[in-house]
Structure formats: C-alpha cells, structure tokens
Design an enzyme around this catalytic site. Structure first.
Site, short mmCIF file in Angstrom:
data_model
loop_
_atom_site.label_atom_id
_atom_site.label_comp_id
_atom_site.label_asym_id
_atom_site.label_seq_id
_atom_site.Cartn_x
_atom_site.Cartn_y
_atom_site.Cartn_z
N ASP A 71 4.87 7.21 23.46
CA ASP A 71 3.89 8.26 23.27
C ASP A 71 2.53 7.62 23.41
OD1 ASP A 71 3.84 11.17 22.80
OD2 ASP A 71 2.42 10.62 21.23
N PHE A 181 -1.73 7.66 36.98
CA PHE A 181 -1.52 9.09 36.76
C PHE A 181 -2.49 9.58 35.70
CE2 PHE A 181 0.78 8.83 32.66
CZ PHE A 181 1.16 7.50 32.65
N TYR A 183 -5.30 10.52 33.39
CA TYR A 183 -6.75 10.30 33.29
C TYR A 183 -7.21 9.07 34.08
CZ TYR A 183 -6.38 13.56 29.33
OH TYR A 183 -6.12 14.66 28.53
N LYS A 215 -2.80 -2.89 37.12
CA LYS A 215 -2.78 -1.96 35.98
C LYS A 215 -1.85 -2.49 34.89
CE LYS A 215 -1.83 2.60 34.18
NZ LYS A 215 -1.47 4.02 34.32
O1 LIG Z 1 -4.14 8.33 33.19
C1 LIG Z 1 -3.35 7.99 32.36
N1 LIG Z 1 -2.81 6.74 32.44
C2 LIG Z 1 -1.92 6.29 31.53
O2 LIG Z 1 -1.42 5.18 31.63
C3 LIG Z 1 -1.56 7.19 30.47
N2 LIG Z 1 -0.73 7.09 29.41
C4 LIG Z 1 -0.80 8.30 28.77
N3 LIG Z 1 -1.66 9.10 29.41
C5 LIG Z 1 -2.04 10.48 29.06
O3 LIG Z 1 -1.48 10.85 27.84
C6 LIG Z 1 -0.43 11.80 28.07
C7 LIG Z 1 0.77 11.27 27.38
O4 LIG Z 1 1.36 12.29 26.70
P1 LIG Z 1 2.83 12.01 26.18
O5 LIG Z 1 2.91 10.60 25.64
O6 LIG Z 1 3.28 13.13 25.33
O7 LIG Z 1 3.64 11.94 27.53
P2 LIG Z 1 4.19 13.11 28.40
O8 LIG Z 1 4.25 14.38 27.59
O9 LIG Z 1 3.41 13.11 29.66
O10 LIG Z 1 5.70 12.61 28.67
P3 LIG Z 1 6.80 12.32 27.53
O11 LIG Z 1 7.03 10.83 27.57
O12 LIG Z 1 6.29 12.80 26.21
O13 LIG Z 1 8.04 13.10 28.02
C8 LIG Z 1 -0.13 11.81 29.56
O14 LIG Z 1 0.35 13.07 29.97
C9 LIG Z 1 -1.47 11.45 30.12
O15 LIG Z 1 -2.25 12.60 30.15
C10 LIG Z 1 -2.15 8.46 30.45
N4 LIG Z 1 -3.04 8.87 31.39
MG LIG Z 2 4.91 14.27 25.65
#
Ligand SMILES: O=c1[nH]c(=O)c2ncn([C@@H]3O[C@H](COP(=O)(O)OP(=O)(O)OP(=O)(O)O)[C@@H](O)[C@H]3O)c2[nH]1
Ligand SMILES: [Mg+2]
Length: 241
Positions: A71, A181, A183, A215
């Site tokens: 997360d 991906f 942000y 990265k």
């Molecule tokens: O540009 C980015 N580079 C990164 O490296 C990164 N890591 C996280 N994020 C952002 O934070 C949300 C996580 O939300 P999150 O942890 O709930 O994941 P998710 O809902 O996309 O998938 P899941 O793993 O929960 O199924 C994501 O959607 C992104 O918007 C990132 N953005």
């Molecule tokens: Mg999520």
C-alpha cells in the site's frame, strides 16, 4: 524456490516488484497467473501499513500462498500529507471528505472504460487535481514524499513482516516523462534535484523520465523491498528447490 503471490490490482506495482525479486529463488504468482481477480479488500485503514497488512492477510488466505501486498501513496507537505492513503482515488473524493456519490459515477466510468484505461484516466484526473491544488505554490513549498509499505503474510494470513520505504521529492509544475505510473510524471526525486544542482544544463528529471533501474534504485518501493529482501531470501532458502 518460494512461490510468492503478489496481490495487487495495479500493473505498475506488479511490474516493479517482478523486477525487484529477479535473482531471488522466488517465483512471483500474480492474480492473472491464478486466472482469478483478487477479491476486493476495502482499504479503510488510516495508515499504509494497516491497508498493506489487511490486503496481504486477506489475499494470503485466499491464495493459500505466502503473499506480498503493497500500500503506497503520495504525501504532499503543503496539503498536510494529502492525498496519502487516498492517493489511488483522490480525484474521486469530494473536498477531501469520504467518497462522495460522484465517485460512484467515476467508478461507473472506470467500469465502462475497463480496468486499464479506467486506471489511466483516474491517474490523469489525480494529476490534474494535484496541479490545481498546488497552483501558485512556489518550488520551496512543493516538497512531498512517496511512501510504500510492503507486508508479507504467511498462507494462514499471519503477518511475517511489514517494511516501509520513503522517497522525498518535489512536485513539478507540468507532467514530464512516460515511465512509471500514477503521479510519477509530476514527482521530481530529491536525488535528481541534487544531481541537477551539481550538473547545470542537465535538468532534474521526474520519476517518469528515469529508467526502470534508476527508479528502482531511488523509489519508496525499492527502499521497502531492500528491507524485506532478507526475509524473502530466508523463506526461499528454507524451501526445497
Ligand atoms: O506515480 C506513482 N508512482 C509510484 O511508484 C506509486 N506508488 C503508489 N502510487 C500512487 O498511490 C496509489 C496507490 O494506491 P494503492 O496502494 O491502494 O494501490 P492500488 O489501489 O493502485 O492497487 P492495489 O495494490 O491496492 O490493488 C497508486 O494508485 C498511485 O496513485 C504511485 N504513484
Ligand atoms: Mg488500492
């Protein structure tokens, strides 16, 4: 060899974690490999760790495998740490409060577009909201931090380990780059700002302008992974080949 289920609905995270485990005696199993979508887990925790452990535990019991879940999100200083745990669906939220009925419509739009295009559209809306929220804020006050928590659960759902990685940076004024991906096109890592100060004429790059390897070396996910790597190596070493 350790069969490690990586529970996520986010292809960007899956790509990065597959890269990070290469070289370990670990076989990454994805939801697609199981031919089943992961069951939805309501991410109602107040912290990244609470959400990561809830996902890891639920998906370990569901898959019957050791399971890694992530997360993560973006915490912007000038926004009091927002969007934080709401990073994925920030643009669907009304004025920062709980998901408004509007987000159901956004969800419906995502359903119509399909998961991949829907996620890309949501990421674009998130980046628009980030630029609008920081309109007129000067560079010195655009500091931010990516945070990722990786949680490893045993097949019975018990948590083996949780680790946290962070990456400090600054929010840019316009999108640059097509890698990564979410942000990434707006996030300029501090290491890039420091390099650009030493190398005038080579501007600081966003996370989305870095190579995958660059990265991984800088990111919050790479930092977290390097902490959980010994636990994975121990579990993999303890398994029959
Ligand atoms: O540009 C980015 N580079 C990164 O490296 C990164 N890591 C996280 N994020 C952002 O934070 C949300 C996580 O939300 P999150 O942890 O709930 O994941 P998710 O809902 O996309 O998938 P899941 O793993 O929960 O199924 C994501 O959607 C992104 O918007 C990132 N953005
Ligand atoms: Mg999520």
């Amino acid at each position: 060899m350790l069969r490690l289920f990586f529970g996520t609905t986010n292809p960007g995270k899956l790509r990065e974690l597959r890269r990070l485990v290469a070289g370990l005696p670990v076989v990454v199993v994805s939801p697609d490999d199981l031919g089943r979508a992961v069951p939805e887990v309501e991410e109602d925790g107040a912290t990244f760790q609470a959400n990561a452990e809830k996902k890891a535990s639920a998906w370990a019991r569901w898959s019957g495998l050791h399971t890694l879940a992530d997360d993560s999100g973006l915490c912007v200083d000038a926004l009091g740490g927002a969007p934080g745990v709401h990073s994925a669906r920030w643009s669907d939220l009304g004025g920062g409060g709980p998901a408004s009925p509007v987000c159901e419509l956004a969800g419906a739009a995502e359903a119509e577009l399909g998961p991949v295009a829907g996620r890309a559209a949501r990421d674009e809306r998130n980046n628009d909201k980030l630029l609008a929220s920081l309109g007129g804020v000067e560079d010195a006050r655009r500091g931010s931090e990516y945070e990722a928590v990786l949680s490893l659960a045993r097949p019975d759902g018990g948590i083996e380990a949780s680790v946290t990685g962070v990456c400090r940076g600054r929010i840019g004024h316009a999108r640059r780059g097509t890698g990564g991906f979410g942000y990434d096109p707006l996030f300029v890592p501090e290491a890039e700002l420091a390099r650009a100060a030493r190398e005038p004429g080579r501007p600081a790059r966003t996370m989305a302008e870095l190579s995958a390897e660059e990265k991984d070396a800088l990111s919050h996910r790479g930092a977290a992974f390097r902490q959980i790597l010994p636990v994975l190596a121990r579990l993999a070493g303890a398994r029959r080949p």
